[in-house]
Design an enzyme around this catalytic site. Structure first.
Site, PDB file in Angstrom:
ATOM      1  N   CYS A  48       0.869  -1.184   0.000  1.00 12.99           N
ATOM      2  CA  CYS A  48       0.000   0.000   0.000  1.00 12.99           C
ATOM      3  C   CYS A  48       0.909   1.239   0.000  1.00 12.99           C
ATOM      4  CB  CYS A  48      -0.884  -0.075   1.243  1.00 12.99           C
ATOM      5  SG  CYS A  48      -1.734   1.423   1.706  1.00 12.99           S
ATOM      6  N   HIS A  49       0.361   2.381  -0.430  1.00  7.78           N
ATOM      7  CA  HIS A  49       1.149   3.621  -0.494  1.00  7.78           C
ATOM      8  C   HIS A  49       1.794   3.999   0.833  1.00  7.78           C
ATOM      9  CE1 HIS A  49       0.576   5.113  -4.504  1.00  7.78           C
ATOM     10  NE2 HIS A  49      -0.698   4.791  -4.460  1.00  7.78           N
ATOM     11  N   THR A  50       1.110   3.668   1.931  1.00  8.09           N
ATOM     12  CA  THR A  50       1.630   4.078   3.238  1.00  8.09           C
ATOM     13  C   THR A  50       2.966   3.385   3.547  1.00  8.09           C
ATOM     14  OG1 THR A  50      -0.662   4.288   3.883  1.00  8.09           O
ATOM     15  CG2 THR A  50       0.955   4.401   5.658  1.00  8.09           C
ATOM     16  N   HIS A  70       1.345  -3.848   5.964  1.00  7.79           N
ATOM     17  CA  HIS A  70       0.177  -3.780   6.850  1.00  7.79           C
ATOM     18  C   HIS A  70      -1.109  -4.298   6.209  1.00  7.79           C
ATOM     19  CE1 HIS A  70       0.087  -0.011   4.658  1.00  7.79           C
ATOM     20  NE2 HIS A  70      -1.203   0.078   4.920  1.00  7.79           N
ATOM     21  N   GLU A  71      -1.065  -4.695   4.934  1.00  7.74           N
ATOM     22  CA  GLU A  71      -2.248  -5.356   4.359  1.00  7.74           C
ATOM     23  C   GLU A  71      -1.891  -6.830   4.248  1.00  7.74           C
ATOM     24  OE1 GLU A  71      -4.161  -1.920   1.429  1.00  7.74           O
ATOM     25  OE2 GLU A  71      -3.348  -3.726   0.550  1.00  7.74           O
ATOM     26  N   CYS A 100      -9.729  -1.713  20.879  1.00 17.69           N
ATOM     27  CA  CYS A 100      -9.473  -2.332  22.187  1.00 17.69           C
ATOM     28  C   CYS A 100     -10.767  -2.752  22.862  1.00 17.69           C
ATOM     29  CB  CYS A 100      -8.677  -1.385  23.080  1.00 17.69           C
ATOM     30  SG  CYS A 100      -9.655  -0.035  23.777  1.00 17.69           S
ATOM     31  N   CYS A 103     -11.955   1.601  25.374  1.00 27.89           N
ATOM     32  CA  CYS A 103     -11.733   3.039  25.526  1.00 27.89           C
ATOM     33  C   CYS A 103     -13.013   3.805  25.158  1.00 27.89           C
ATOM     34  CB  CYS A 103     -10.572   3.485  24.636  1.00 27.89           C
ATOM     35  SG  CYS A 103     -10.976   3.466  22.880  1.00 27.89           S
ATOM     36  N   CYS A 106     -13.974   3.279  21.457  1.00 27.18           N
ATOM     37  CA  CYS A 106     -14.521   1.946  21.163  1.00 27.18           C
ATOM     38  C   CYS A 106     -15.908   1.786  21.767  1.00 27.18           C
ATOM     39  CB  CYS A 106     -13.584   0.858  21.673  1.00 27.18           C
ATOM     40  SG  CYS A 106     -12.082   0.722  20.690  1.00 27.18           S
ATOM     41  N   CYS A 114      -9.893   4.219  18.083  1.00 23.76           N
ATOM     42  CA  CYS A 114      -9.467   3.668  19.378  1.00 23.76           C
ATOM     43  C   CYS A 114      -8.303   4.459  19.985  1.00 23.76           C
ATOM     44  CB  CYS A 114      -9.054   2.209  19.167  1.00 23.76           C
ATOM     45  SG  CYS A 114      -8.389   1.411  20.615  1.00 23.76           S
ATOM     46  N   ARG A 118      -4.955   3.316  18.037  1.00 30.10           N
ATOM     47  CA  ARG A 118      -5.053   4.104  16.806  1.00 30.10           C
ATOM     48  C   ARG A 118      -3.687   4.105  16.105  1.00 30.10           C
ATOM     49  NH1 ARG A 118      -7.090  10.107  17.589  1.00 30.10           N
ATOM     50  NH2 ARG A 118      -8.434   8.930  18.998  1.00 30.10           N
ATOM     51  N   CYS A 178      -6.585  -2.602   4.549  1.00 30.42           N
ATOM     52  CA  CYS A 178      -6.389  -1.145   4.574  1.00 30.42           C
ATOM     53  C   CYS A 178      -7.142  -0.430   3.467  1.00 30.42           C
ATOM     54  CB  CYS A 178      -4.907  -0.791   4.553  1.00 30.42           C
ATOM     55  SG  CYS A 178      -4.558   0.975   4.457  1.00 30.42           S
ATOM     56  N   ARG A 373      -3.200  -3.266  -6.849  1.00 33.39           N
ATOM     57  CA  ARG A 373      -2.629  -3.969  -5.715  1.00 33.39           C
ATOM     58  C   ARG A 373      -1.785  -5.134  -6.217  1.00 33.39           C
ATOM     59  NH1 ARG A 373      -3.025  -0.269  -3.064  1.00 33.39           N
ATOM     60  NH2 ARG A 373      -3.899  -0.019  -0.982  1.00 33.39           N
TER      61      ARG A 373
HETATM   62  N1  APR Z   1      -7.915  16.030  -8.903  1.00 37.07           N
HETATM   63  C1  APR Z   1      -8.260  14.811  -9.354  1.00 37.07           C
HETATM   64  N2  APR Z   1      -7.507  13.703  -9.182  1.00 37.07           N
HETATM   65  C2  APR Z   1      -6.343  13.847  -8.526  1.00 37.07           C
HETATM   66  C3  APR Z   1      -5.912  15.096  -8.010  1.00 37.07           C
HETATM   67  C4  APR Z   1      -6.753  16.232  -8.243  1.00 37.07           C
HETATM   68  N3  APR Z   1      -6.428  17.427  -7.805  1.00 37.07           N
HETATM   69  N4  APR Z   1      -4.729  14.903  -7.412  1.00 37.07           N
HETATM   70  C5  APR Z   1      -4.428  13.584  -7.525  1.00 37.07           C
HETATM   71  N5  APR Z   1      -5.401  12.949  -8.191  1.00 37.07           N
HETATM   72  C6  APR Z   1      -5.487  11.523  -8.538  1.00 37.07           C
HETATM   73  C7  APR Z   1      -4.196  10.926  -9.067  1.00 37.07           C
HETATM   74  O1  APR Z   1      -4.039  11.164 -10.452  1.00 37.07           O
HETATM   75  C8  APR Z   1      -4.382   9.436  -8.769  1.00 37.07           C
HETATM   76  O2  APR Z   1      -4.931   8.721  -9.858  1.00 37.07           O
HETATM   77  O3  APR Z   1      -5.768  10.783  -7.384  1.00 37.07           O
HETATM   78  C9  APR Z   1      -5.368   9.419  -7.604  1.00 37.07           C
HETATM   79  C10 APR Z   1      -4.788   8.868  -6.291  1.00 37.07           C
HETATM   80  O4  APR Z   1      -4.507   7.535  -6.497  1.00 37.07           O
HETATM   81  P1  APR Z   1      -3.258   6.801  -5.815  1.00 37.07           P
HETATM   82  O5  APR Z   1      -2.090   7.707  -5.813  1.00 37.07           O
HETATM   83  O6  APR Z   1      -3.133   5.467  -6.465  1.00 37.07           O
HETATM   84  O7  APR Z   1      -3.708   6.697  -4.261  1.00 37.07           O
HETATM   85  P2  APR Z   1      -4.606   5.669  -3.452  1.00 37.07           P
HETATM   86  O8  APR Z   1      -3.815   4.507  -3.004  1.00 37.07           O
HETATM   87  O9  APR Z   1      -5.881   5.390  -4.167  1.00 37.07           O
HETATM   88  O10 APR Z   1      -4.910   6.576  -2.160  1.00 37.07           O
HETATM   89  C11 APR Z   1      -5.597   7.796  -2.308  1.00 37.07           C
HETATM   90  O11 APR Z   1      -6.044   8.040   0.009  1.00 37.07           O
HETATM   91  O12 APR Z   1      -5.210   6.808   1.778  1.00 37.07           O
HETATM   92  C12 APR Z   1      -5.108   7.978   1.065  1.00 37.07           C
HETATM   93  O13 APR Z   1      -2.858   8.686   1.362  1.00 37.07           O
HETATM   94  C13 APR Z   1      -3.761   8.124   0.450  1.00 37.07           C
HETATM   95  O14 APR Z   1      -4.135  10.334  -0.102  1.00 37.07           O
HETATM   96  C14 APR Z   1      -4.092   9.039  -0.660  1.00 37.07           C
HETATM   97  C15 APR Z   1      -5.492   8.662  -1.087  1.00 37.07           C
HETATM   98 ZN    ZN Z   2     -10.253   1.484  22.002  1.00 33.91          ZN
END
Ligand code: APR
Ligand code: ZN
Length: 380
Positions: A48-50, A70-71, A100, A103, A106, A114, A118, A178, A373
């Site tokens: 995942c991106h995180t 984490h996934e 938990c 708290c 929860c 949580c 958290r 996630c 993914r």
């Molecule tokens: N307008 C429209 N689309 C946008 C903009 C904008 N201003 N800025 C970014 N995007 C689009 C990107 O082009 C991309 O396709 O948003 C999409 C985001 O996709 P990913 O980068 O693959 O992210 P994703 O894993 O789906 O997560 C999205 O959620 O959990 C949060 O931190 C994570 O902020 C992120 C968001």
């Molecule tokens: Zn809790």
């Protein structure tokens, strides 16, 4: 299974020694679970991106060496003292945030944030004793968000483990730990589009497409995908997205484009970009009188959300959500059931699969923005 309980397990883990450097598969020692902890055998994990964000050390407090991930889906190997609702052999999803059950959050039933468990991206140790359960030749390796699933075995707090239907294929439902649950829950639990309504989804990455999947499940009749990257549009049609808007194709603000397309605004919008301008557009594009906008993306730390208060007085609602408002232990088993009864599709989110030995390929796919993914098989 019982033979390893109480013992240190030696197994393979993908260790991040330094920020941005390829992970290295190492033999690590995994200590037994302490009170209120469980040790899991991880079978599948996905990137995942995180993970990538903290591996690149864009977070404030980079901790290395560290085991990311984490996934995931796995099986309980052994349980520590005081664990009563999980037993060896149970099929589970570890989750980066916990429940938990004790708290104020929860107990409120309105919150999934949580106090005890958290998400904490700066902590690299277990909360009970401030120590890591991972080591190499006695030298500790840090945890990540309490899950560290890029390891054949990991130790997790019992409050961060959802026990699921043992029939559920872990190579599919692992993605529910996630991103997919976050987008899905944002629509189903927070935006709650009525049947036949219009829904705009900003950002068509995995999270936004999961939000679109939620709109499809809810029976929305128009699902309008908004993204700056036109490459995202073709895949999105599989997720029920019926129309596309690229803000770059228009010389007026995208909220005006959406208002024109829908006779005054969409009924619901879900923002999954993390971009503050998209957040503002997502709010301003909902219909006055009833429109609800939900923010999901994580913004830049200095971002400021600015809109005219009249937009609220005209009966638009703005909400935000964390992990799709799902409580990990209470709710995720039911999300798995949605997959099992074919209400929710997960296969279309899984665009790549690699053996554990090739985990760095998953990082390459994510860097190139290729696919949604990548599932990593731990036994290969
Ligand atoms: N307008 C429209 N689309 C946008 C903009 C904008 N201003 N800025 C970014 N995007 C689009 C990107 O082009 C991309 O396709 O948003 C999409 C985001 O996709 P990913 O980068 O693959 O992210 P994703 O894993 O789906 O997560 C999205 O959620 O959990 C949060 O931190 C994570 O902020 C992120 C968001
Ligand atoms: Zn809790």
């Amino acid at each position: 299974m019982a033979s390893t309980a109480g013992q240190v397990i030696k197994c393979k883990a993908a260790v991040a020694w330094e920020a941005g450097k390829p992970l290295v598969i190492e033999e690590v020692e995994v200590a037994p679970p302490q009170a209120m902890e469980v040790r899991l055998k991880i079978l599948y994990t996905s990137l995942c991106h995180t993970d990538v964000y903290f591996w690149e050390a864009k977070g404030q407090n980079p901790l290395f060496p560290r085991i990311f991930g984490h996934e995931a889906g796995g099986i309980v190997e052994s349980v520590g003292e005081g664990v009563t609702d999980l037993a060896p052999g149970d099929h589970v999803l570890p989750v980066f945030t916990g429940e938990c059950k004790d708290c104020a959050h929860c107990k409120s039933k309105e919150s999934n944030m949580c106090t005890l468990l958290r998400i904490n991206t700066d902590r690299g140790v277990m909360i009970s004793d401030g120590k890591s359960r991972f080591s190499i030749n006695g030298k500790p390796i840090y945890h990540f968000v309490g899950t560290s699933t890029f390891s054949e075995y990991t130790v997790v707090h019992v409050g961060c483990v959802a026990k699921i239907n043992p029939e559920a294929p872990l190579d599919k439902v692992c993605v529910l730990s996630c991103g997919i649950s976050t987008g899905l829950g944002a629509t189903l639990n927070v935006a709650k589009p009525p049947k036949g309504s219009s829904v705009a989804v900003f950002g068509l990455g995995a999270v936004g497409l999961a939000a679109a999947e939620g709109a499809r499940i809810a029976g929305a009749s128009r699902i309008i995908g908004v993204d700056m990257n036109p490459n995202r549009f073709s895949a999105a049609t599989e997720f029920g997205v019926t129309e596309f808007v690229n803000p770059k194709d228009h010389d007026k603000p995208v909220q005006e484009v959406l208002a024109e397309m829908t006779g005054g605004g969409v009924d619901r919008s879900v923002e999954c970009t993390g971009n503050v301008d998209a957040m503002i557009s997502a709010f301003e594009c909902v219909h006055d009188g009833w429109g609800v906008a939900v923010l999901v993306g994580v913004p830049h730390k200095d971002a400021v959300f600015k809109t005219h208060p009249m937009n609220f007085l005209n009966e638009r609602t703005l909400k935000g959500t964390f992990f799709g408002n799902y409580m990990p232990r209470s709710d995720l088993p039911n999300v798995v059931e949605k997959y099992m009864n074919k209400e929710l599709e997960l296969e279309k989110f899984i665009t790549h699969e690699v053996p554990f030995a090739e985990i760095n390929k998953a990082f390459d796919y994510m860097h190139r923005g290729e696919g949604l993914r990548c599932v990593i098989r731990m036994d290969a």
